[in-house]
Scaffold this motif. Structure first.
Motif, short mmCIF file in Angstrom:
data_model
loop_
_atom_site.label_atom_id
_atom_site.label_comp_id
_atom_site.label_asym_id
_atom_site.label_seq_id
_atom_site.Cartn_x
_atom_site.Cartn_y
_atom_site.Cartn_z
N ASN A 155 -7.30 28.23 -0.12
CA ASN A 155 -6.09 27.92 0.53
C ASN A 155 -5.73 26.23 0.68
N VAL A 156 -5.26 26.07 1.69
CA VAL A 156 -5.36 23.91 1.99
C VAL A 156 -5.09 24.22 3.09
N ILE A 157 -6.66 23.58 3.32
CA ILE A 157 -7.59 23.13 4.40
C ILE A 157 -6.65 21.99 5.87
N GLY A 158 -6.22 21.39 4.82
CA GLY A 158 -5.99 19.93 5.46
C GLY A 158 -5.81 18.59 4.28
N TYR A 159 -5.89 17.67 4.81
CA TYR A 159 -5.36 16.33 3.59
C TYR A 159 -6.25 15.14 4.10
N GLU A 160 -6.33 14.58 2.88
CA GLU A 160 -7.20 12.98 2.74
C GLU A 160 -5.90 12.38 2.56
N CYS A 161 -5.15 11.61 3.80
CA CYS A 161 -4.97 10.25 3.44
C CYS A 161 -5.54 8.96 2.70
N LEU A 162 -4.82 8.60 1.39
CA LEU A 162 -5.49 8.06 0.84
C LEU A 162 -4.42 6.18 0.50
N SER A 163 -5.51 5.60 0.06
CA SER A 163 -3.86 3.91 0.09
C SER A 163 -4.47 3.89 -1.42
N ASP A 164 -3.03 3.44 -1.87
CA ASP A 164 -2.75 2.99 -3.09
C ASP A 164 -2.11 1.64 -3.29
N VAL A 165 -3.40 0.26 -3.80
CA VAL A 165 -2.10 -0.31 -3.69
C VAL A 165 -1.59 -0.19 -5.12
N SER A 166 0.20 -0.50 -5.22
CA SER A 166 0.84 -1.20 -5.31
C SER A 166 0.83 -2.74 -6.69
N VAL A 167 0.85 -3.94 -5.69
CA VAL A 167 1.02 -5.03 -6.66
C VAL A 167 -0.72 -5.68 -5.84
N PHE A 169 -5.48 15.96 9.17
CA PHE A 169 -5.52 14.93 8.24
C PHE A 169 -6.79 13.85 8.24
N SER A 170 -7.42 13.93 8.08
CA SER A 170 -8.17 12.32 7.77
C SER A 170 -7.83 11.17 7.28
N VAL A 171 -8.63 10.14 8.23
CA VAL A 171 -7.99 9.01 7.67
C VAL A 171 -8.85 7.94 7.59
N ASN A 172 -9.58 7.62 6.52
CA ASN A 172 -10.62 6.20 6.35
C ASN A 172 -10.52 5.29 7.62
N ILE A 173 -11.77 5.64 7.52
CA ILE A 173 -11.91 3.94 8.54
C ILE A 173 -13.90 3.33 8.54
N PRO A 174 -14.22 2.67 8.94
CA PRO A 174 -14.91 2.11 8.91
C PRO A 174 -15.53 1.88 10.20
N PHE A 231 1.00 -1.07 0.08
CA PHE A 231 -0.01 -0.32 0.01
C PHE A 231 0.37 1.34 -0.44
N ARG A 232 0.14 1.95 -0.77
CA ARG A 232 1.50 3.57 -1.33
C ARG A 232 1.31 4.54 -0.09
N PHE A 233 0.84 5.07 0.31
CA PHE A 233 0.28 6.45 0.70
C PHE A 233 0.43 7.86 -0.07
N LEU A 234 -0.54 7.87 -0.28
CA LEU A 234 -1.31 9.25 -1.18
C LEU A 234 -1.83 10.38 -0.14
N LEU A 235 -1.61 11.66 -0.34
CA LEU A 235 -2.39 12.56 -0.03
C LEU A 235 -3.29 13.34 -0.19
N GLN A 236 -4.41 13.64 -0.80
CA GLN A 236 -4.98 14.86 -1.37
C GLN A 236 -4.92 15.80 -0.76
N PRO A 237 -5.19 16.89 -1.09
CA PRO A 237 -5.79 18.80 -0.07
C PRO A 237 -7.25 19.10 -0.05
N ILE A 238 -7.26 19.12 0.62
CA ILE A 238 -8.98 19.89 0.57
C ILE A 238 -8.52 21.46 0.68
#
Length: 218
Positions: A25-37, A77-82, A11-18
């Motif tokens: 102005n950038v007020i935060g970021y969402e942390c996303l996960s990309d599956v590399s393999v 920073f925001s992180v996804n969670i169930p 999993f490669r962690f990526l950030l997308q601005p909000i």
């Protein structure tokens, strides 16, 4: 950002601005996960639906550790969670004690029974009171189930599903549902803003936006 490897999958962690819509102005970021393999899975969506709760726990904790290592910490920073992991007391305590930044949990899935919703609400209140963590609802569309949830849970921010910006009628209905629930525009993030026309359709709204029009995850 860092990466996390488990069971031959990286999993490669990526950030997308909000972005705050008026100031840009950038007020935060969402942390996303990309599956590399990918192993036996041909589609990323299929893979994420199949991974175990223990893997999701490790992934969230790794994301928090990775964010901790950043030199410059923005507002949040925001992180996804169930939802099922929010009511996991041991896990939620570990996650909250680990974060040294302003953390927002985006609830991406309600994988719990309706009878567990009061427990979820109490756990959210407990976590907010003890740590200051924020809770966001991800992928909101104005259906009956989600409208009930925004009226019931102690949510700090509502993120509109990317389909909402593609329909003025759906956007209007979504904003109206939030207004009736006492959620003002400054507590709304509109996802999926991908072009100038979509951006201009939001002129006059005091909300935040996220999408490829401003930045890809990186």
């Amino acid at each position: 950002m860092h990466q996390f490897t488990t069971n031959e999958v990286t999993f490669r962690f990526l950030l997308q601005p909000i972005i705050e819509i008026e100031s840009t102005n950038v007020i935060g970021y969402e942390c996303l996960s990309d599956v590399s393999v990918l192993t036996s899975h041909s589609k990323k969506d299929d893979f994420f639906e199949s991974i175990s709760k223990e893997t999701i726990k490790s992934l969230i904790l790794s994301q928090i550790k990775s964010i901790n290592s950043l030199i410059s910490i923005p507002e949040f920073f925001s992180v996804n969670i169930p939802a099922s992991l929010i009511i996991d007391l041991s896990f939620i305590k570990s996650a909250l004690s680990l974060a040294n930044f302003n953390l927002a949990f985006e609830i991406t899935e309600f994988d719990i029974s309706k009878s567990q919703l009061p427990f979820l609400r109490n756990m959210m209140r407990f976590a907010k009171r003890c740590s200051g963590v924020k809770f966001w609802l991800d992928d909101f569309i104005p259906n009956n189930n989600l409208i009930e949830l925004i009226n019931y849970l102690p949510l700090d921010v509502i993120k509109f599903d990317k389909s909402v910006i593609r329909s003025q009628g759906l956007l209007s209905t979504s904003l109206s549902a939030c207004e009736k629930a006492g959620i003002s525009c400054d507590k709304i993030i509109i996802e999926g803003v991908e072009n100038k026309q979509q951006r201009q359709s939001l002129n006059g709204f005091n909300c935040a936006i996220q999408g490829y029009y401003y930045a890809y995850p990186e």
